[in-house]
Design an enzyme around this catalytic site. Sequence first.
Site, PDB file in Angstrom:
ATOM      1  N   HIS A   1       0.852  -8.447 138.287  1.00 28.30           N
ATOM      2  CA  HIS A   1       0.461  -6.535 137.037  1.00 28.30           C
ATOM      3  C   HIS A   1       0.778  -7.414 135.713  1.00 28.30           C
ATOM      4  O   HIS A   1       1.631  -8.279 135.751  1.00 28.30           O
ATOM      5  CB  HIS A   1       0.983  -5.416 137.819  1.00 28.30           C
ATOM      6  CG  HIS A   1       0.659  -5.283 138.259  1.00 28.30           C
ATOM      7  ND1 HIS A   1       1.064  -4.077 139.572  1.00 28.30           N
ATOM      8  CD2 HIS A   1      -0.601  -4.042 139.094  1.00 28.30           C
ATOM      9  CE1 HIS A   1       0.774  -3.601 140.350  1.00 28.30           C
ATOM     10  NE2 HIS A   1      -0.304  -3.553 140.214  1.00 28.30           N
TER      11      HIS A   1
ATOM     12  N   CYS B   1       7.683   0.205 139.487  1.00 30.66           N
ATOM     13  CA  CYS B   1       6.839   0.896 139.780  1.00 30.66           C
ATOM     14  C   CYS B   1       6.513   1.923 141.196  1.00 30.66           C
ATOM     15  O   CYS B   1       6.761   2.349 141.313  1.00 30.66           O
ATOM     16  CB  CYS B   1       6.653  -0.776 141.164  1.00 30.66           C
ATOM     17  SG  CYS B   1       6.871  -2.352 140.817  1.00 30.66           S
TER      18      CYS B   1
HETATM   19  C1  CIR Z   1       0.996  -3.632 145.763  1.00 32.75           C
HETATM   20  O1  CIR Z   1       0.753  -5.076 145.837  1.00 32.75           O
HETATM   21  O2  CIR Z   1      -0.044  -2.736 145.581  1.00 32.75           O
HETATM   22  C2  CIR Z   1       2.207  -3.809 146.030  1.00 32.75           C
HETATM   23  N1  CIR Z   1       2.691  -4.387 147.103  1.00 32.75           N
HETATM   24  C3  CIR Z   1       3.482  -3.861 145.115  1.00 32.75           C
HETATM   25  C4  CIR Z   1       2.031  -3.283 143.713  1.00 32.75           C
HETATM   26  C5  CIR Z   1       3.695  -3.571 142.497  1.00 32.75           C
HETATM   27  N2  CIR Z   1       3.020  -2.491 141.912  1.00 32.75           N
HETATM   28  C6  CIR Z   1       3.739  -2.618 140.146  1.00 32.75           C
HETATM   29  O3  CIR Z   1       4.461  -3.603 140.111  1.00 32.75           O
HETATM   30  N3  CIR Z   1       3.647  -0.903 139.469  1.00 32.75           N
END
Ligand code: CIR
Length: 253
Positions: free
Chosen positions: A161, A248
């Site tokens: 991201h 997140c």
């Molecule tokens: C994913 O790959 O979507 C999740 N395992 C991790 C998401 C992390 N989200 C974020 O950094 N905003």
Amino acid sequence: MHFTHAITRIPADTVASGLTTANIGQPDPQKTRAQFRDYVDILHRLGLTVTTLPPAPAYPDAHFVEDTAVMMPELAVITHPGAPSRQGEVDTIAPLVSRFRPIVTMSASANMDGGDVLMIDKHFFVGLTSRTNQAGVDEFAAAIRPHGYKLTVVEVTDGLHLKSIVNYVGKNTLILSQDYAGHPAFDGYNQLILAKEEEYAGNTLWINDTLITPSGYPDTLAKLKTLGLPIIETDTSEIRKMDGGLTCMSLRF
Ligand code: CIR
């Protein structure tokens, strides 16, 4: 920007079935929840009112609530997450978010993860990534247009991201990976440049001039200390196994 609220979700027992590229082992659900609880405690200590949703075992990544919405004072955009396995997460977020803000819901032809959206006052930076496409940027731009925000799109070719590579840490300062140091999108900000082996710690969370940073990253900690802001370190080792970090695990507003 002053935050008074946060939304979080308790990690489910299925946490290890989520998406990850980390390759550092399987997370343990109990330890993941312990680290999550520490995180929520910190948000409370900083004076935020935290609303916590129950686990959603059918969606092992659902505690990464940041990806499901973008909150701003005037409205919230409910995203259409880029990973198909995560798209159903928004169904339980939208009713809660709509208690706090008018919502705009993205269409199924647009993709966006909130982890690709960095808001600094009236300026949004949006990452074009494997999770956020141009249609997502366009729908987001249309939603914010009436409210006077500036929008800068940043192409992110490495990292999950935008907030895997750059975050705001107060005092007109960004912390960012070496590859994006000097990127024209970030002109006008002071820059703390992450050591290659500590890029994960760039996902440091700024809440009302306190910094929450993952523990175990000494070079990053030393750089953050130069800002003179209070710093809280917390262990995110289990969260990291699923590519998760501090931003997140909450929606802040
Ligand atoms: C994913 O790959 O979507 C999740 N395992 C991790 C998401 C992390 N989200 C974020 O950094 N905003």
